[in-house]
Design an enzyme around this catalytic site. Structure first.
Site, short mmCIF file in Angstrom:
data_model
loop_
_atom_site.label_atom_id
_atom_site.label_comp_id
_atom_site.label_asym_id
_atom_site.label_seq_id
_atom_site.Cartn_x
_atom_site.Cartn_y
_atom_site.Cartn_z
N GLY A 161 40.84 35.71 37.97
CA GLY A 161 41.92 36.32 38.73
C GLY A 161 41.59 37.73 39.17
O GLY A 161 40.76 38.41 38.56
N ASP B 76 47.72 35.70 45.45
CA ASP B 76 47.37 35.23 44.10
C ASP B 76 47.04 36.43 43.21
O ASP B 76 46.14 36.37 42.36
CB ASP B 76 46.23 34.22 44.12
CG ASP B 76 46.12 33.43 42.81
OD1 ASP B 76 47.03 33.53 41.97
OD2 ASP B 76 45.10 32.72 42.63
#
Ligand code: DOR
Ligand code: ZN
Ligand code: ZN
Length: 398
Positions: free
Chosen positions: A284, A265
């Site tokens: 993130g 990710d």
């Protein structure tokens, strides 16, 4: 396949089912060139680029651009993941058939970063993808339960006064989509599993014979929400870092094969989007250049996986899930190889500014890590050595 070469270890080239390369649209955070360099340096020979770009990758036009640009850069195969719905709005299905028939041969579709919350849209997406022989990868988050929260709902968030993202927001979508996949006779893949509850649902679904697979990120295998203490935005991520007890269950599930694969990710963000008050910062973390040493730290050295298991979780299974024929398997004699030579004992200190990614948002800044790719080979060409991507003129046949 796995050969111990007197200190160095040979693995099939690593495959990452889940990265964000930000091109087109946010080239100030990452480009296909810089992301490819990060991937090669990290030991990867194939990555799957999520569709939440600008424009969204919901057409063959965008998908084929991503694929071609990846081939032009030549460091790693960049497979575009197509969007499930037009503009990632969760309403109208995208024309997956056209993307699948394009040059990029798109085989995975996802609304990662969004989440198809409408069960009817999801059911139709599963049937449609299944008919194409493609796979839906689900970002398991029910936005009606997360309600904009950015920290795991638990004692830490309560103490810090942060609104909570409950485990149920993930667990319920995993359960729902397992059952929808069963009814649609389709395969489904769950992105970045982060809770003990998701693991229970996955175990149950696999026992029922449902064609479900799942991935876990290195950061969810190493970090927990105690990191949020100073409201440091570098630890803000979707799904959020959970509790120590979840981390233990995730490690065990990857060891047992209930979770199939590691996926990073990898989510680069420009400094002006990330270095902000926790509530305003983008979620993130960078992942491509730190994934391998973190899996060695969390899984290999504690004895949860042996080298064979590392090869399975980081290469074979993801290649199988994505239907890649030329990755994640033993190479035949004389065949141009996709592989990575690992130096398991090389020690280095993570510096975001020294990584190949344009963005610097690594949650492992300053951490001492052990292990890295000594060499990465894509179809027999060296794409990286000693943690550095090869320059164009260095990519010679070996
Ligand atoms: O942390 C995340 N970042 N989770 C997502 O689902 C999207 C991703 C991004 O695009 O930055
Ligand atoms: Zn996601
Ligand atoms: Zn993602």
């Amino acid at each position: 396949e796995v050969v111990d070469g007197g200190g160095h270890v040979l693995l099939p080239g690593l495959v990452d089912l889940h990265v964000h390369l930000r091109e087109p649209g946010r080239e100030d955070a990452e480009t296909i060139a810089s992301g490819s360099a990060a991937a090669a340096a990290g030991g990867f020979t194939a990555v799957f680029a999520m569709p939440n770009t600008d424009p969204v990758a919901d057409t063959a036009l965008v998908c084929d651009h991503v694929w071609r640009r990846g081939q032009e850069v030549g460091l790693v195969d960049v497979h575009p993941v197509g969007a499930v719905t037009v503009g990632q709005k969760g309403e109208r299905l995208a024309e997956m058939g056209i993307m699948a028939a394009g040059e990029a041969r798109v085989r995975i579709f996802s609304d990662d970063g969004f989440c198809v919350s409408d069960p009817l849209v999801m059911r139709r997406a599963l049937e449609y993808a299944s008919g194409l022989g493609a796979l839906i990868a689900q970002h398991a988050e029910d936005p009606r339960l997360t309600c904009g929260a950015c920290a795991h709902e638990g004692p830490t968030a309560a103490r810090l006064g942060l609104t909570g993202w409950p485990r149920s927001a993930e667990d319920s979508i995993v359960a729902r989509d397992a059952i929808l996949a069963r009814d649609a006779n389709a395969r489904v893949h769950i992105c970045h599993v982060s809770t003990a509850g998701s693991v229970s649902v996955l175990r149950w679904a696999k026992e029922q014979g449902i064609a479900i697979t799942a991935e876990v990120t290195p950061h969810h295998l190493l970090l927990d929400d105690s990191r949020l203490e100073d409201y440091d935005p570098v630890y803000k991520v979707n799904p959020p870092l959970r509790e120590e007890s979840d981390v233990a269950v995730l490690r065990r599930a990857l060891a047992d094969g209930v979770i199939d694969a590691v996926a990073t990710d990898h989510a680069p963000h420009a400094a002006h989007d990330k270095d902000r008050e926790f509530a305003l910062a983008r979620p993130g973390m960078l992942g491509l250049e730190t994934s391998l040493p973190i899996i060695l730290e969390t899984m290999l050295r504690p004895g949860l996986l042996d080298w064979r298991g590392v090869a399975r979780a980081m290469s074979e299974k993801p290649a199988q899930i994505a239907g890649l024929a030329d990755h994640g398997r033993p190479i035949a004699v004389g065949e141009p190889a996709n592989l990575v030579v690992v130096d398991p004992d090389f020690e280095w200190t993570v510096r975001g500014s020294e990584l190949a990614s344009i963005a610097t948002n690594t949650p492992f800044e300053g951490m001492r890590l052990r292990g890295r790719a000594a060499a990465t080979l894509l179809r027999g060409r060296i794409t990286a050595r000693d943690g550095q991507a090869a320059r164009q003129e260095e990519r010679s046949w070996t």
